[in-house]
Design a protein around this motif. Structure first.
Motif, PDB file in Angstrom:
ATOM      1  N   LEU A 110       0.831  -1.200   0.000  1.00 38.27           N
ATOM      2  CA  LEU A 110       0.000   0.000   0.000  1.00 38.27           C
ATOM      3  C   LEU A 110       0.867   1.252   0.000  1.00 38.27           C
ATOM      4  O   LEU A 110       0.608   2.193  -0.755  1.00 38.27           O
ATOM      5  CB  LEU A 110      -0.957   0.027   1.198  1.00 38.27           C
ATOM      6  N   ALA A 111       1.886   1.270   0.815  1.00 39.90           N
ATOM      7  CA  ALA A 111       2.768   2.443   0.873  1.00 39.90           C
ATOM      8  C   ALA A 111       3.413   2.695  -0.487  1.00 39.90           C
ATOM      9  O   ALA A 111       3.499   3.838  -0.938  1.00 39.90           O
ATOM     10  CB  ALA A 111       3.828   2.251   1.951  1.00 39.90           C
ATOM     11  N   GLU A 112       3.860   1.630  -1.140  1.00 33.45           N
ATOM     12  CA  GLU A 112       4.503   1.778  -2.452  1.00 33.45           C
ATOM     13  C   GLU A 112       3.513   2.275  -3.496  1.00 33.45           C
ATOM     14  O   GLU A 112       3.834   3.178  -4.279  1.00 33.45           O
ATOM     15  CB  GLU A 112       5.099   0.437  -2.892  1.00 33.45           C
ATOM     16  N   VAL A 113       2.336   1.694  -3.503  1.00 33.66           N
ATOM     17  CA  VAL A 113       1.319   2.099  -4.479  1.00 33.66           C
ATOM     18  C   VAL A 113       0.906   3.547  -4.227  1.00 33.66           C
ATOM     19  O   VAL A 113       0.826   4.355  -5.157  1.00 33.66           O
ATOM     20  CB  VAL A 113       0.095   1.152  -4.420  1.00 33.66           C
ATOM     21  N   TRP A 114       0.658   3.897  -2.963  1.00 39.02           N
ATOM     22  CA  TRP A 114       0.208   5.254  -2.665  1.00 39.02           C
ATOM     23  C   TRP A 114       1.292   6.275  -2.992  1.00 39.02           C
ATOM     24  O   TRP A 114       0.997   7.346  -3.523  1.00 39.02           O
ATOM     25  CB  TRP A 114      -0.259   5.391  -1.214  1.00 39.02           C
ATOM     26  N   GLN A 115       2.544   5.939  -2.720  1.00 42.30           N
ATOM     27  CA  GLN A 115       3.638   6.846  -3.053  1.00 42.30           C
ATOM     28  C   GLN A 115       3.679   7.083  -4.568  1.00 42.30           C
ATOM     29  O   GLN A 115       3.868   8.219  -5.017  1.00 42.30           O
ATOM     30  CB  GLN A 115       4.978   6.293  -2.572  1.00 42.30           C
ATOM     31  N   SER A 116       3.478   6.045  -5.343  1.00 37.57           N
ATOM     32  CA  SER A 116       3.439   6.191  -6.803  1.00 37.57           C
ATOM     33  C   SER A 116       2.271   7.071  -7.233  1.00 37.57           C
ATOM     34  O   SER A 116       2.393   7.892  -8.148  1.00 37.57           O
ATOM     35  CB  SER A 116       3.344   4.824  -7.486  1.00 37.57           C
ATOM     36  N   MET A 117       1.146   6.894  -6.569  1.00 38.54           N
ATOM     37  CA  MET A 117      -0.018   7.730  -6.890  1.00 38.54           C
ATOM     38  C   MET A 117       0.255   9.190  -6.540  1.00 38.54           C
ATOM     39  O   MET A 117      -0.109  10.095  -7.310  1.00 38.54           O
ATOM     40  CB  MET A 117      -1.259   7.198  -6.161  1.00 38.54           C
ATOM     41  N   GLU A 118       0.902   9.433  -5.418  1.00 35.03           N
ATOM     42  CA  GLU A 118       1.257  10.807  -5.049  1.00 35.03           C
ATOM     43  C   GLU A 118       2.200  11.419  -6.090  1.00 35.03           C
ATOM     44  O   GLU A 118       2.069  12.595  -6.430  1.00 35.03           O
ATOM     45  CB  GLU A 118       1.899  10.833  -3.660  1.00 35.03           C
ATOM     46  N   GLU A 119       3.121  10.620  -6.607  1.00 34.73           N
ATOM     47  CA  GLU A 119       4.047  11.107  -7.640  1.00 34.73           C
ATOM     48  C   GLU A 119       3.280  11.471  -8.916  1.00 34.73           C
ATOM     49  O   GLU A 119       3.598  12.475  -9.560  1.00 34.73           O
ATOM     50  CB  GLU A 119       5.121  10.061  -7.922  1.00 34.73           C
ATOM     51  N   CYS A 120       2.278  10.677  -9.255  1.00 33.01           N
ATOM     52  CA  CYS A 120       1.434  10.995 -10.425  1.00 33.01           C
ATOM     53  C   CYS A 120       0.720  12.326 -10.225  1.00 33.01           C
ATOM     54  O   CYS A 120       0.633  13.145 -11.146  1.00 33.01           O
ATOM     55  CB  CYS A 120       0.412   9.889 -10.667  1.00 33.01           C
ATOM     56  N   LEU A 121       0.220  12.535  -9.028  1.00 27.40           N
ATOM     57  CA  LEU A 121      -0.470  13.794  -8.723  1.00 27.40           C
ATOM     58  C   LEU A 121       0.497  14.971  -8.831  1.00 27.40           C
ATOM     59  O   LEU A 121       0.193  15.979  -9.475  1.00 27.40           O
ATOM     60  CB  LEU A 121      -1.092  13.732  -7.324  1.00 27.40           C
ATOM     61  N   ALA A 176       3.129  15.183 -10.552  1.00 26.55           N
ATOM     62  CA  ALA A 176       3.558  15.350 -11.945  1.00 26.55           C
ATOM     63  C   ALA A 176       2.425  15.868 -12.833  1.00 26.55           C
ATOM     64  O   ALA A 176       2.623  16.065 -14.028  1.00 26.55           O
ATOM     65  CB  ALA A 176       4.083  14.018 -12.484  1.00 26.55           C
ATOM     66  N   GLY A 177       1.253  16.078 -12.256  1.00 23.18           N
ATOM     67  CA  GLY A 177       0.130  16.593 -13.022  1.00 23.18           C
ATOM     68  C   GLY A 177      -0.576  15.545 -13.870  1.00 23.18           C
ATOM     69  O   GLY A 177      -1.354  15.888 -14.759  1.00 23.18           O
ATOM     70  N   LYS A 178      -0.333  14.277 -13.605  1.00 20.70           N
ATOM     71  CA  LYS A 178      -0.958  13.207 -14.379  1.00 20.70           C
ATOM     72  C   LYS A 178      -2.372  12.889 -13.905  1.00 20.70           C
ATOM     73  O   LYS A 178      -3.110  12.171 -14.575  1.00 20.70           O
ATOM     74  CB  LYS A 178      -0.092  11.947 -14.333  1.00 20.70           C
ATOM     75  N   CYS A 179      -2.734  13.402 -12.751  1.00 22.01           N
ATOM     76  CA  CYS A 179      -4.099  13.263 -12.235  1.00 22.01           C
ATOM     77  C   CYS A 179      -4.402  14.491 -11.384  1.00 22.01           C
ATOM     78  O   CYS A 179      -3.500  15.242 -11.020  1.00 22.01           O
ATOM     79  CB  CYS A 179      -4.271  11.967 -11.443  1.00 22.01           C
ATOM     80  N   LYS A 180      -5.664  14.712 -11.109  1.00 21.62           N
ATOM     81  CA  LYS A 180      -6.073  15.910 -10.374  1.00 21.62           C
ATOM     82  C   LYS A 180      -6.315  15.661  -8.896  1.00 21.62           C
ATOM     83  O   LYS A 180      -6.306  16.582  -8.095  1.00 21.62           O
ATOM     84  CB  LYS A 180      -7.337  16.496 -11.000  1.00 21.62           C
ATOM     85  N   ALA A 181      -6.583  14.430  -8.521  1.00 18.99           N
ATOM     86  CA  ALA A 181      -6.855  14.098  -7.122  1.00 18.99           C
ATOM     87  C   ALA A 181      -6.660  12.604  -6.935  1.00 18.99           C
ATOM     88  O   ALA A 181      -6.639  11.839  -7.896  1.00 18.99           O
ATOM     89  CB  ALA A 181      -8.279  14.497  -6.747  1.00 18.99           C
ATOM     90  N   LEU A 182      -6.529  12.206  -5.677  1.00 17.40           N
ATOM     91  CA  LEU A 182      -6.378  10.799  -5.335  1.00 17.40           C
ATOM     92  C   LEU A 182      -7.582  10.339  -4.538  1.00 17.40           C
ATOM     93  O   LEU A 182      -8.112  11.085  -3.711  1.00 17.40           O
ATOM     94  CB  LEU A 182      -5.106  10.579  -4.506  1.00 17.40           C
ATOM     95  N   GLY A 183      -7.986   9.119  -4.784  1.00 16.87           N
ATOM     96  CA  GLY A 183      -9.108   8.569  -4.047  1.00 16.87           C
ATOM     97  C   GLY A 183      -8.945   7.078  -3.873  1.00 16.87           C
ATOM     98  O   GLY A 183      -8.066   6.449  -4.453  1.00 16.87           O
ATOM     99  N   VAL A 184      -9.830   6.529  -3.053  1.00 19.75           N
ATOM    100  CA  VAL A 184      -9.834   5.097  -2.789  1.00 19.75           C
ATOM    101  C   VAL A 184     -11.260   4.580  -2.940  1.00 19.75           C
ATOM    102  O   VAL A 184     -12.218   5.364  -2.992  1.00 19.75           O
ATOM    103  CB  VAL A 184      -9.285   4.779  -1.373  1.00 19.75           C
ATOM    104  N   CYS A 185     -11.379   3.280  -3.000  1.00 16.48           N
ATOM    105  CA  CYS A 185     -12.692   2.661  -3.141  1.00 16.48           C
ATOM    106  C   CYS A 185     -12.807   1.508  -2.150  1.00 16.48           C
ATOM    107  O   CYS A 185     -11.889   0.697  -2.023  1.00 16.48           O
ATOM    108  CB  CYS A 185     -12.853   2.154  -4.573  1.00 16.48           C
ATOM    109  N   ASN A 186     -13.909   1.493  -1.445  1.00 19.36           N
ATOM    110  CA  ASN A 186     -14.233   0.420  -0.497  1.00 19.36           C
ATOM    111  C   ASN A 186     -13.254   0.311   0.659  1.00 19.36           C
ATOM    112  O   ASN A 186     -13.062  -0.768   1.214  1.00 19.36           O
ATOM    113  CB  ASN A 186     -14.356  -0.921  -1.225  1.00 19.36           C
TER     114      ASN A 186
END
Length: 179
Positions: free
Chosen positions: A3-14, A16-26
């Motif tokens: 989870l830490a690795e995946v979330w860190q990658s998602m933060e890097e995408c944010l 870098a402007g590759k996404c506008k926000a981060l979210g989770v499901c369930n």
């Protein structure tokens, strides 16, 4: 930790402007608590199944305290007759001049919950859009309370992988009828 690795990658995408926000499901409260301990950018939204049978009030409260929006998926219970034709829901629909689907969506909206739903007919799309108009009908406090009291834990989306002993799981055993 995955989870830490995946979330860190998602933060890097944010960043870098590759996404506008981060979210989770369930994510349940335990999973969110774990995520909040390791992230530098918290999720903006947690998308969960939510309807009067499964209001998840504790999770809604936790997310509110942590500035995480709740978005209800499956607010109509996949069109379940058990939900859409429940006597309380149909009575409120009749009394308010709304369809049962509008009642269920309005219940979420009046609690500040975002909704995502599917419709395949223009008529139903119009009913959904009508809920967003400034002149839209609202449910009374007594109607809201009656819907709140329908909680019975029913999940209409219950994939087997969401059950086990991990902090990310909803519980150890899948409920009867889960899909």
């Amino acid at each position: 930790d995955t989870l830490a690795e995946v979330w860190q990658s998602m933060e890097e995408c944010l960043k870098a402007g590759k996404c506008k926000a981060l979210g989770v499901c369930n994510f349940n409260q335990a999973a969110l608590t774990g995520l909040l301990k390791i992230c530098t950018i918290p999720p903006v939204v947690n998308q969960v199944e939510r309807h009067p049978f499964l209001p998840q009030f504790d999770l809604v409260d936790f997310c509110s305290r942590n500035n995480i929006l709740i978005q209800a998926h499956t607010p109509l219970g996949h069109g379940s007759h058990e939900l859409l034709q429940h006597p309380t829901i149909t009575q409120i629909a009749n009394d308010s001049g709304m369809s049962p689907a509008q009642v269920l969506l309005r219940w979420n909206l009046q609690q500040g919950i975002l909704v995502v739903t599917k419709c395949t007919q223009k008529f139903h799309a119009r009913q959904i859009l009508d809920l967003l108009s400034p002149n839209s009908k609202v449910l009374s406090p007594n109607q809201m309370k009656a819907l709140d009291n329908l909680e019975n834990g029913t999940r209409f989306v219950a994939p087997p992988f969401m059950y086990g002993t991990s902090g990310f799981c909803w519980g150890e055993q899948m409920p009867r009828g889960g899909k």
